[in-house]
Design a protein around this motif. Structure first.
Motif: not given
Length: 436
Positions: A80, A124, A82, A300, A318-320, A298, A103-104, A128, A126
């Motif tokens: 992941d 993904q 995170t 997170g 965070g959320i992905s 999604t 963001y990534q 955070d 993401d």
């Protein structure tokens, strides 16, 4: 030969993916998230310290590597974004401004069984927010707003973000007298996979629950609401605990904030737990209407203890978005279409081979003004050059001459044009992605 679980999209699908990423990236940046990319590998000890992931980690080693290499020297591909982000923050905390919003958008790897929408290598996206010592709760309420805006910008079915708070679950389990709350969470998280009877049996067998306690856990997991009514329904179960109160207040804030921003965007779903051990508060999952059977697209949550340096903690939330997962499901149902299979907006026809340099100059003039253009590959009959464009969905063909003309091959309309001033409609400039 194709390798299961490692998708390779065709060019039209890749164009769709790029358009999705453009929308995702621009929405993230509208909320102030800065771009970041971390390395693909992490020390194995870091990857294995964050939950039940050991079976999914891909190890990285040289063909001639020493078989007796120490575990702490082993590297694995990240499963992941995170965990790498938390490590990055600890290593660079002296150079970052907090709260740090990033963001990534990167590939990740998981050694799970491939199936529709589930891959071993996937993309993904993401976001955070991470801070020193404490993180204000309003960032938990922001996550669904960002994701809701992303989804509204994409040609996809309506999405519903399912939210819960681990404090609600853990406080409730504590109030029941169950000590091993982490095990109860892990078991309840399997509810959709194995059903309530097997969950109840597993709670008795592995978490030391009585039949009555297991029944109460299932009663909590059944609660679902798109408004604040879930609070009264939890209270009606007759369990009290300070952590439960704290979790209910936080969850109510998330639901009410989202309803004000985008009614119907979120639903409190008290069976959601998330499998990774590092979540400590709010948790998110998302269902796409019509695709619920495939699970979350999604996910997170809040993590207060994932990153620390000495006595300094770096709590985050965070959320992905599972970009490959989302697209794989939509591609599988033939739910998306793109107006053309190449970026080209206009093909410059070649009257004869000795005119190619002139055609190149026309294409260059168009490109300088941001119009994607290419020159026809051969000086074939104009009918064949038009076919070349038509097969690729390219809307315009440019004919050099005195004067130059450009033809919309969809309507047949042909007009005089100058490469230094002609402009196609904005809708034709780039491939258009839409729901089928």
């Amino acid at each position: 030969m194709p390798i299961s679980g490692f998708p390779e999209w065709l060019p039209p699908q890749r164009i769709i993916e790029q358009r999705f990423l453009d929308k995702i990236r621009s929405t993230f940046e509208l909320y102030g998230y800065a771009p970041l990319e971390t390395r693909a590998v992490e020390p194995l000890d870091i990857l294995l310290s964050k939950g039940e992931t050991s079976k999914e980690v891909y190890l990285l080693h040289r063909l001639q590597e020493d078989e007796n290499a120490k575990r702490e020297d082993q590297l694995g591909l990240h499963f992941d974004l995170t965990v790498p982000f938390a490590r990055y923050v600890v290593e660079n905390n002296g150079k970052l401004q907090f709260p740090f919003k990033r963001y990534q958008i990167q590939k990740v790897w998981r050694g799970e069984r491939p199936q529709e929408g589930r891959y071993r290598e996937f993309l993904q996206a993401d976001i955070d927010v991470i801070n020193r010592d404490t993180l204000p709760f309003h960032f938990d309420t922001e996550m669904p707003l960002v994701i809701g805006d992303v989804f509204r910008s994409l040609p996809i079915p309506e999405a519903v973000i399912l939210v819960n708070n681990r404090k609600v679950c853990e406080g409730f389990y504590r109030g029941l007298g169950l000590a091993d709350t982490a095990q109860v969470l892990r078991v309840v998280d399997k509810l959709d996979k194995i059903g309530p009877e097997k969950v109840a049996a597993a709670l008795v067998e592995t978490a030391g629950a009585t039949d009555a306690q297991a029944a109460a856990c299932l009663a909590l997991a059944e609660i679902s609401a798109t408004d604040g009514s879930f609070v009264d329904r939890v209270r009606a179960l007759g369990v009290t605990d300070p952590l439960l109160d704290e979790g209910l207040n936080e969850l109510l804030q998330v639901v009410e904030t989202a309803n004000e921003h985008n009614p119907g965007l979120v639903r409190a779903e008290l069976k959601i737990a998330r499998g990774l051990d590092y979540y400590t508060g709010t948790v998110y999952e998302t269902q796409l209407k019509g695709y619920e059977r495939f699970g979350s697209i999604t996910s997170g949550g809040r993590y207060d203890n994932l990153a620390s340096a000495g006595n300094t903690r770096f709590p985050g939330v965070g959320i992905s978005i599972g970009v490959s997962r989302l697209l794989g499901l939509l591609f599988g149902q033939d739910a998306l279409t793109v107006s053309r299979s190449v970026p080209t907006c206009v093909v410059v026809a070649v009257p004869s081979d000795d005119k190619r340099a002139e055609c190149d100059r026309i294409a260059s003039a168009l490109r300088r003004r941001g119009i994607p253009a290419e020159v026809a590959p051969t000086a074939a009959k104009f009918g064949k050059q038009i076919q070349f464009a038509d097969r690729r969905g390219i809307p315009y063909v440019w004919f050099p001459g005195e004067p130059d003309t450009v033809k919309d091959i969809r309507s047949g309309e042909q007009i005089e044009a100058d490469a230094d001033s002609w402009q196609p409609p904005a809708a034709d400039l780039h491939p258009d992605v839409s729901a089928r």
